[in-house]
Structure formats: structure tokens, C-alpha cells
Design an enzyme around this catalytic site. Structure first.
Site, short mmCIF file in Angstrom:
data_model
loop_
_atom_site.label_atom_id
_atom_site.label_comp_id
_atom_site.label_asym_id
_atom_site.label_seq_id
_atom_site.Cartn_x
_atom_site.Cartn_y
_atom_site.Cartn_z
N ASP A 17 0.83 -1.20 0.00
CA ASP A 17 0.00 0.00 0.00
C ASP A 17 0.87 1.26 0.00
O ASP A 17 2.02 1.23 0.46
CB ASP A 17 -0.89 -0.04 1.26
N HIS A 34 3.19 3.17 -8.71
CA HIS A 34 3.07 1.73 -9.00
C HIS A 34 4.35 1.23 -9.67
O HIS A 34 4.82 0.12 -9.40
CB HIS A 34 1.86 1.47 -9.91
N LEU A 128 12.12 -20.00 -4.26
CA LEU A 128 11.04 -19.19 -3.68
C LEU A 128 9.74 -19.35 -4.46
O LEU A 128 9.74 -19.34 -5.69
CB LEU A 128 11.45 -17.71 -3.72
C1 FPP Z 1 -1.90 0.00 -3.40
O1 FPP Z 1 -1.38 1.32 -3.30
C2 FPP Z 1 -1.24 -0.69 -4.51
C3 FPP Z 1 -1.87 -1.26 -5.56
C4 FPP Z 1 -3.33 -1.29 -5.73
C5 FPP Z 1 -1.12 -1.86 -6.67
C6 FPP Z 1 0.07 -2.70 -6.30
C7 FPP Z 1 0.90 -2.83 -7.50
C8 FPP Z 1 2.25 -2.74 -7.55
C9 FPP Z 1 3.13 -2.65 -6.39
C10 FPP Z 1 2.87 -2.65 -8.88
C11 FPP Z 1 3.28 -3.77 -9.67
C12 FPP Z 1 2.93 -5.17 -9.35
C13 FPP Z 1 3.44 -6.21 -10.03
C14 FPP Z 1 3.04 -7.58 -9.67
C15 FPP Z 1 4.43 -6.05 -11.10
P1 FPP Z 1 -2.31 2.54 -3.54
O2 FPP Z 1 -2.14 3.00 -4.92
O3 FPP Z 1 -3.70 2.21 -3.14
O4 FPP Z 1 -1.71 3.60 -2.57
P2 FPP Z 1 -2.48 4.79 -1.82
O5 FPP Z 1 -3.22 4.15 -0.71
O6 FPP Z 1 -1.37 5.64 -1.38
O7 FPP Z 1 -3.39 5.45 -2.82
#
Ligand code: FPP
Length: 232
Positions: A17, A34, A128
Site C-alpha cells: 500500500d 506503481h 522461492l
Molecule cells: C496500493 O497502493 C497498490 C496497488 C493497488 C497496486 C500494487 C501494485 C504494484 C506494487 C505494482 C506492480 C505489481 C506487479 C506484480 C508487477 P495505492 O495506490 O492504493 O496507494 P495509496 O493508498 O497511497 O493510494
């Protein structure tokens, strides 16, 4: 009753997150967060192997994430595709076994092809175990499992239910790490996390370093796990 030895967690779940907040603080679009998050995943995979962790499960796209703006969803899809295309050979060389958890039918066909290829290519790897949750929700996973089991037409036991989940054959989660300060599970692996230790860190996922990750594992090792029993 003996306490569980303070060992390395066998299976760690990551609720990644804070990508959006990290990017916003830098006046950049959420997709930039991201992208940085995807770079951190590479470090998490390497560090997990170094720590001796057996399996890592990453919450990459939830069944609720469809509520996000179209552009952000599109940017995430591009990033997932890029990850599977560009990282697959290295992951395979490093003996990583990839498993996708979630309903891929909702994604563009190309993504299904790439994720199938990733799972197939790495299926016999013994290092892993990397589980990536895409269009995943724990409740949807349980419904899917129940529907598969109903067809047998007889009562089931706990082991059969757990074996019908995406994580069949893997140990339960020992540790769930959630970054960026929120303290909830958000429909992530609820059954597998039944006895997991939960560690919440204020750092956002893009800021997660090997040191912060090691701190989370140390925090886990300080906990006393009793699994419902009592300590002497
Ligand atoms: C939550 O942060 C994150 C996500 C919904 C996406 C997670 C994806 C990645 C880490 C990128 C790539 C993944 C792969 C498998 C290559 P948020 O955007 O909700 O953060 P916020 O709460 O600050 O808005």
C-alpha cells in the site's frame, strides 16, 4: 506448551500500500508510484530468498481495485504485463516458482497468456514460491473453492477447503506485512492468515528497503505465537 521457535516466517503476505501517496508527495501521477512499487518487488523477491522465506504472496490487484479510474487500471495492466515479460527469464533462472491467484478471465487475453506462460515455465522450480494476487479477493476465492467442492455432494473438512484455495500445498501465512500505515487486511488471504502475525509499517511500499523489510521480520520474531494454546 512449547512456544514456536522464533524462526524465519515460511510464508509472508504483502499488502503493498501507499504507491499513490508516495507519488502524490512527489507531484507525480499515481502510476509513477506503481512503477516504483514494481521495482521494489524485485528487491523483496531477492531479500525473501536471502532470508530463507519459502513463499511470498503479493496483493497486486484486488477485486475492489476495478473501482479505480480507467487510466490507473490501464497503467497497472501495462505494468503487470511488463513485469511478466521482462522479469520472467530472471525469475526462472533464480529458480522462482510463480503462481497467480485470482480470476484472470476479467483481464485482457494477452495478460492471461503471459501469466499462464510464467506459471508454466516456472512450474518445476524449487526455490522461492512467488504468488501474485491479480483480481483477487479472499471472499471470491472461498466462493470459488466452495463451488468446486459442492460438486462432490458430500460434507467437506477444513483440509479439503484449504486445498481448494489458490494456495493449495503451501504453508499458511506466518506473517502479513502491510505498508503505508493502514491497519486492516482488506480481503487479503483471510483463511490463510488465520494465525498470521500482522506487522504494519508506516513506510509506503515504494519506500520499503531491505532494512525495513528485515525490521518487519524481526518484529515477527519478537512475537509469541500460541495458536490458541497457553505458554508455560
Ligand atoms: C496500493 O497502493 C497498490 C496497488 C493497488 C497496486 C500494487 C501494485 C504494484 C506494487 C505494482 C506492480 C505489481 C506487479 C506484480 C508487477 P495505492 O495506490 O492504493 O496507494 P495509496 O493508498 O497511497 O493510494
Amino acid at each position: 506448551m512449547t512456544e514456536e521457535k522464533k524462526s524465519v516466517p515460511r510464508h509472508i503476505g504483502f499488502i503493498m500500500d501507499g504507491n499513490g501517496r508516495w507519488a502524490k508527495a512527489k507531484n507525480r501521477p499515481r502510476s509513477y508510484g506503481h512503477k516504483k512499487g514494481a521495482d521494489v518487488i524485485e528487491e523483496v523477491v531477492d531479500a525473501s530468498f536471502d532470508h530463507g522465506v519459502e513463499a511470498v504472496s503479493l496483493y497486486a490487484f484486488s477485486t475492489e481495485n476495478w473501482k479505480r479510474p480507467k487510466e490507473e487500471i490501464g497503467a497497472l495492466f501495462d505494468l503487470f504485463l511488463e513485469y511478466f515479460i521482462s522479469e520472467l527469464d530472471d525469475l526462472d533462472k533464480n529458480n522462482v516458482c510463480i503462481r497467480i491467484m485470482g480470476d484472470m478471465s476479467a483481464f485482457p487475453e494477452k495478460m492471461g497468456r503471459e501469466t499462464d506462460e510464467a506459471m508454466y515455465k516456472t512450474r518445476n522450480n524449487t526455490g522461492l514460491k512467488l504468488n501474485i494476487a491479480l483480481n483477487y479477493g479472499s471472499r471470491a476465492e472461498v466462493v470459488r473453492a466452495c463451488n468446486a467442492l459442492i460438486e462432490r455432494g458430500k460434507p467437506i473438512d477444513e483440509a479439503e477447503l484449504m486445498n481448494a484455495l489458490y494456495t493449495a500445498g503451501l504453508p499458511d501465512l506466518d506473517l502479513v506485512i502491510r505498508t503505508a500505515g493502514e491497519q486492516r487486511l482488506s480481503n487479503f488471504m483471510l483463511l490463510q492468515a488465520a494465525y498470521a502475525e500482522l506487522v504494519f509499517t508506516d513506510v509506503t511500499f515504494p519506500e520499503l528497503t531491505d532494512e525495513r523489510y528485515a525490521d518487519c521480520i524481526r518484529e515477527y520474531q519478537r512475537r509469541t505465537r500460541r495458536f490458541g494454546a497457553v505458554t508455560e
